[in-house]
Design a protein around this motif. Structure first.
Motif, PDB file in Angstrom:
ATOM      1  N   THR A  34       0.836  -1.188   0.000  1.00  0.00           N
ATOM      2  CA  THR A  34       0.000   0.000   0.000  1.00  0.00           C
ATOM      3  C   THR A  34       0.876   1.245   0.000  1.00  0.00           C
ATOM      4  OG1 THR A  34      -1.518  -1.279   1.396  1.00  0.00           O
ATOM      5  CG2 THR A  34      -1.983   1.064   1.147  1.00  0.00           C
ATOM      6  N   TYR A  36       1.009   5.532   0.303  1.00  0.00           N
ATOM      7  CA  TYR A  36       0.338   6.732   0.794  1.00  0.00           C
ATOM      8  C   TYR A  36       1.142   7.961   0.383  1.00  0.00           C
ATOM      9  CZ  TYR A  36      -2.309   3.611   3.865  1.00  0.00           C
ATOM     10  OH  TYR A  36      -3.117   2.623   4.345  1.00  0.00           O
ATOM     11  N   GLY A  43      -2.831  14.728   6.975  1.00  0.00           N
ATOM     12  CA  GLY A  43      -2.689  13.300   7.201  1.00  0.00           C
ATOM     13  C   GLY A  43      -2.305  12.571   5.928  1.00  0.00           C
ATOM     14  N   PRO A  44      -1.656  11.428   6.049  1.00  0.00           N
ATOM     15  CA  PRO A  44      -1.357  10.632   4.850  1.00  0.00           C
ATOM     16  C   PRO A  44      -2.639  10.278   4.110  1.00  0.00           C
ATOM     17  CG  PRO A  44      -0.137   9.804   6.752  1.00  0.00           C
ATOM     18  CD  PRO A  44      -1.101  10.801   7.269  1.00  0.00           C
ATOM     19  N   PHE A  46      -4.276   7.681   1.142  1.00  0.00           N
ATOM     20  CA  PHE A  46      -4.122   6.450   0.376  1.00  0.00           C
ATOM     21  C   PHE A  46      -4.045   6.762  -1.117  1.00  0.00           C
ATOM     22  CE2 PHE A  46      -4.647   2.214  -1.043  1.00  0.00           C
ATOM     23  CZ  PHE A  46      -5.646   2.194  -2.002  1.00  0.00           C
ATOM     24  N   GLN A  49      -3.033   0.400  -3.945  1.00  0.00           N
ATOM     25  CA  GLN A  49      -2.691  -0.837  -3.267  1.00  0.00           C
ATOM     26  C   GLN A  49      -2.691  -1.971  -4.275  1.00  0.00           C
ATOM     27  OE1 GLN A  49      -5.700  -2.841  -0.606  1.00  0.00           O
ATOM     28  NE2 GLN A  49      -4.178  -2.450   0.987  1.00  0.00           N
ATOM     29  N   ASN A  91       0.164  -3.657   4.981  1.00  0.00           N
ATOM     30  CA  ASN A  91      -0.954  -3.590   5.938  1.00  0.00           C
ATOM     31  C   ASN A  91      -1.019  -4.876   6.740  1.00  0.00           C
ATOM     32  OD1 ASN A  91      -1.812  -1.072   5.090  1.00  0.00           O
ATOM     33  ND2 ASN A  91      -3.918  -1.698   4.876  1.00  0.00           N
ATOM     34  N   ILE A  96       0.436  -0.974  12.060  1.00  0.00           N
ATOM     35  CA  ILE A  96       0.819  -0.554  10.714  1.00  0.00           C
ATOM     36  C   ILE A  96       1.825   0.573  10.850  1.00  0.00           C
ATOM     37  CG2 ILE A  96      -0.024   0.340   8.525  1.00  0.00           C
ATOM     38  CD1 ILE A  96      -2.746  -0.937   9.251  1.00  0.00           C
TER      39      ILE A  96
ATOM     40  N   ARG B  95     -10.036   2.074   9.250  1.00  0.00           N
ATOM     41  CA  ARG B  95     -10.121   1.265   8.048  1.00  0.00           C
ATOM     42  C   ARG B  95     -11.254   0.277   8.194  1.00  0.00           C
ATOM     43  NH1 ARG B  95      -7.384  -3.783   7.885  1.00  0.00           N
ATOM     44  NH2 ARG B  95      -6.334  -4.267   9.821  1.00  0.00           N
ATOM     45  N   PRO B 104      -7.105  -0.231   3.214  1.00  0.00           N
ATOM     46  CA  PRO B 104      -6.195   0.870   3.521  1.00  0.00           C
ATOM     47  C   PRO B 104      -6.715   1.764   4.641  1.00  0.00           C
ATOM     48  CG  PRO B 104      -7.392   1.326   1.500  1.00  0.00           C
ATOM     49  CD  PRO B 104      -7.760  -0.071   1.906  1.00  0.00           C
ATOM     50  N   LEU B 105      -5.775   2.485   5.240  1.00  0.00           N
ATOM     51  CA  LEU B 105      -6.108   3.456   6.274  1.00  0.00           C
ATOM     52  C   LEU B 105      -6.639   4.743   5.642  1.00  0.00           C
ATOM     53  CD1 LEU B 105      -2.835   3.098   8.361  1.00  0.00           C
ATOM     54  CD2 LEU B 105      -5.088   2.294   9.056  1.00  0.00           C
ATOM     55  N   PHE B 107      -7.098   8.652   6.845  1.00  0.00           N
ATOM     56  CA  PHE B 107      -6.649   9.544   7.902  1.00  0.00           C
ATOM     57  C   PHE B 107      -7.480  10.817   7.966  1.00  0.00           C
ATOM     58  CE2 PHE B 107      -2.597   7.994   9.557  1.00  0.00           C
ATOM     59  CZ  PHE B 107      -2.328   6.960   8.680  1.00  0.00           C
TER      60      PHE B 107
END
Lengths: 108, 116
Positions: A34, A36, A43-44, A46, A49, A91, A96, B95, B104-105, B107
């Motif tokens: 994954t 980011y 914030g990060p 996505f 993936q 992940n 994580i 998630r 995936p996360l 945020f």
């Protein structure tokens, strides 16, 4: 824990294709790779993936060779707004962990 | 698109005070996380939370820290007695998890905590 290794920084020019490679030698069978993106003070986010071969979305492509011990994030025709830190993660489990990422700097 | 929201965006507190950072994860998500990022440094894992209990925590997450999901929507991080070195951006993430351990996360935009 899944450990990843990426270049600390990269420079490129607007309009170029940028490829960032990540090594993950101890990737487990069930791990997905994954990526980011993080802008300053945010914030990060996505990006993409994948598990194997190639994945493409509207933002990037992800190339994963058969042994899955590395992956390459490809950003087509970058612009100044792609200047950010890019993280490659597994992940795995619930711990994580983010590495230091690759600081990508796009020049005009 | 649903998003993770965090409040406040900036919190200033004095050393020794308690702070509570609030997060509303995405509604159908099952796994919740807190991370922190000291200025100029990497994103550090603090804790993960699933099924109303902590599933993993880091060495940073000592007895001064606690997390709670007080109702069906909020997820909070409490720091009991803040220290100067707690000054950082704190990010909440969530998630999906269900049927997909590799989801995936997502945020939030973070809370900037400044301890004076």
């Amino acid at each position: 824990l899944a450990k990843t290794t990426q270049p600390i920084s990269m420079d490129s020019y607007e309009g170029q294709e940028v490829n960032i490679t990540c090594s993950h030698n101890n990737i487990a069978t069930n791990d997905y790779i994954t990526w980011y993106q993080q802008f300053p003070s945010q914030g990060p986010r996505f990006i993409i993936q994948g598990y194997k071969t190639k994945v493409t979305n509207e933002v990037a492509s992800l190339f994963i060779p058969a042994d899955r011990k590395s992956s390459t994030l490809s950003l087509p025709r970058v612009s100044l707004s792609d200047t950010a830190v890019y993280y490659c993660l597994m992940n795995r489990d619930d711990k994580i962990i983010f590495g230091k990422g690759t600081r990508l700097h796009i020049l005009p | 698109e649903p998003e993770v929201t965090q409040t406040p965006s900036h919190q200033v507190t004095q050393m020794g005070q308690e702070v509570i950072l609030r997060c509303v994860p995405i509604s159908n998500h099952l796994y919740f996380y807190w991370y922190r990022q000291i200025l100029g440094q990497k994103v550090e894992f603090l804790v993960s939370f699933y099924n109303n209990e902590i599933s993993e925590k880091s060495e940073i997450f000592d007895d001064q820290f606690s997390v709670e999901r007080p109702d069906g929507s909020n997820f909070t991080l409490k720091i009991r007695s803040t220290k100067l070195e707690d000054s950082a951006m704190y990010f909440c993430a969530s998630r999906e998890g269900q049927g997909n351990n590799n989801s995936p996360l997502h945020f939030g935009n973070g809370t900037r905590l400044t301890v004076t």
